[in-house]
Each structure stands twice: as structure tokens, then as C-alpha cells.
Design an enzyme around this catalytic site. Sequence first.
Site, PDB file in Angstrom:
ATOM      1  N   GLU A  89      -6.103  -5.024   5.235  1.00 35.92           N
ATOM      2  CA  GLU A  89      -5.517  -4.189   4.192  1.00 35.92           C
ATOM      3  C   GLU A  89      -4.957  -5.043   3.058  1.00 35.92           C
ATOM      4  O   GLU A  89      -4.307  -6.054   3.304  1.00 35.92           O
ATOM      5  CB  GLU A  89      -4.382  -3.352   4.775  1.00 35.92           C
ATOM      6  CG  GLU A  89      -4.827  -2.422   5.878  1.00 35.92           C
ATOM      7  CD  GLU A  89      -3.676  -1.689   6.543  1.00 35.92           C
ATOM      8  OE1 GLU A  89      -2.509  -2.104   6.390  1.00 35.92           O
ATOM      9  OE2 GLU A  89      -3.942  -0.683   7.213  1.00 35.92           O
ATOM     10  N   CYS A  90      -5.230  -4.642   1.847  1.00 35.91           N
ATOM     11  CA  CYS A  90      -4.678  -5.216   0.624  1.00 35.91           C
ATOM     12  C   CYS A  90      -4.894  -6.736   0.571  1.00 35.91           C
ATOM     13  O   CYS A  90      -6.009  -7.185   0.351  1.00 35.91           O
ATOM     14  CB  CYS A  90      -3.220  -4.820   0.473  1.00 35.91           C
ATOM     15  SG  CYS A  90      -2.638  -4.929  -1.226  1.00 35.91           S
ATOM     16  N   GLY A  91      -3.850  -7.536   0.761  1.00 36.04           N
ATOM     17  CA  GLY A  91      -4.000  -8.989   0.685  1.00 36.04           C
ATOM     18  C   GLY A  91      -4.975  -9.537   1.703  1.00 36.04           C
ATOM     19  O   GLY A  91      -5.716 -10.475   1.422  1.00 36.04           O
TER      20      GLY A  91
ATOM     21  N   MET B 266      -8.344  -8.859   0.314  1.00 37.42           N
ATOM     22  CA  MET B 266      -8.649  -9.828  -0.740  1.00 37.42           C
ATOM     23  C   MET B 266      -9.071 -11.167  -0.132  1.00 37.42           C
ATOM     24  O   MET B 266     -10.007 -11.805  -0.598  1.00 37.42           O
ATOM     25  CB  MET B 266      -7.429 -10.014  -1.650  1.00 37.42           C
ATOM     26  CG  MET B 266      -7.087  -8.772  -2.460  1.00 37.42           C
ATOM     27  SD  MET B 266      -5.470  -8.869  -3.262  1.00 37.42           S
ATOM     28  CE  MET B 266      -5.677 -10.299  -4.311  1.00 37.42           C
TER      29      MET B 266
ATOM     30  N   SER C 280      -9.893  -2.773   2.932  1.00 44.18           N
ATOM     31  CA  SER C 280      -9.472  -1.733   1.993  1.00 44.18           C
ATOM     32  C   SER C 280      -8.153  -2.127   1.344  1.00 44.18           C
ATOM     33  O   SER C 280      -7.380  -2.903   1.908  1.00 44.18           O
ATOM     34  CB  SER C 280      -9.282  -0.417   2.759  1.00 44.18           C
ATOM     35  OG  SER C 280      -8.740   0.580   1.938  1.00 44.18           O
TER      36      SER C 280
END
Length: 118
Positions: A2-4, A7, A98
Site C-alpha cells: 500500500e502507498c509507499g 511505490m 495500490s
Amino acid sequence: AECGGFMYLCGEIRDLEGREHSMAGVFPAAATMDRRLRSLGYRAARLRHDCFLGRDGDEIRGHEFHYSTITPMAETVERIYDLGDRMEGFRIKNTIGSYIHLHFGSNPAAARALVEKG
């Protein structure tokens, strides 16, 4: 992821000065940092396929808060979340990435499914 974490699983992150930093390369996309908030709010992710989070049609709520964007994801990468305004929850094999931070209190069965299948 998730998120970081999502990435990190992309091919690279571009910082505010435009420098590119290689990441894990699981997802064929690049994350680009921005000085302004790119997304903020609550989301309802409806599963489009059976997976280790549940069954097709199940809903898991969460939130989104980030200062980056990703380059368009290849069409060959499966999207398993229907967010209403877009498809996300990118899946390659047994990895989902995501920007959405899922809140398993919104669907305890999703947490059970993750533990049972993980």
C-alpha cells in the site's frame, strides 16, 4: 503493498528534483513525487476477482493520501479493485499494489482470508 510499499515495488521513484531512483521493479511503472497533495479521501474498493483478500464483489474500505502519481500501468497488469472512478489494485501473480490503505475493520472477512491464504 500500500502507498509507499506500492511505490517501492514500482520500477523507479522520481524525486522532486527529477532524479530517478531504482526500486524493486515488480510493477512496470514509475512513481513521481509532487510538492502538492495528489489524492486524499476515503475509498471503497470492490473486488473484481477472487483473490487472497476475498471473493469477486466483496468490498473493503480504506483511505488514500499521497503526494505522488504513477505513470500509466501496462494494460497487461490485472486490476482487481473497482474504485468507482477508476480501476486499481494492480496484481502480478500473488502481489497486489495500490495507493489505497485498506481498513480491515470494514471487512473482517478480508483479514481472515489474507491470514488463511497467506
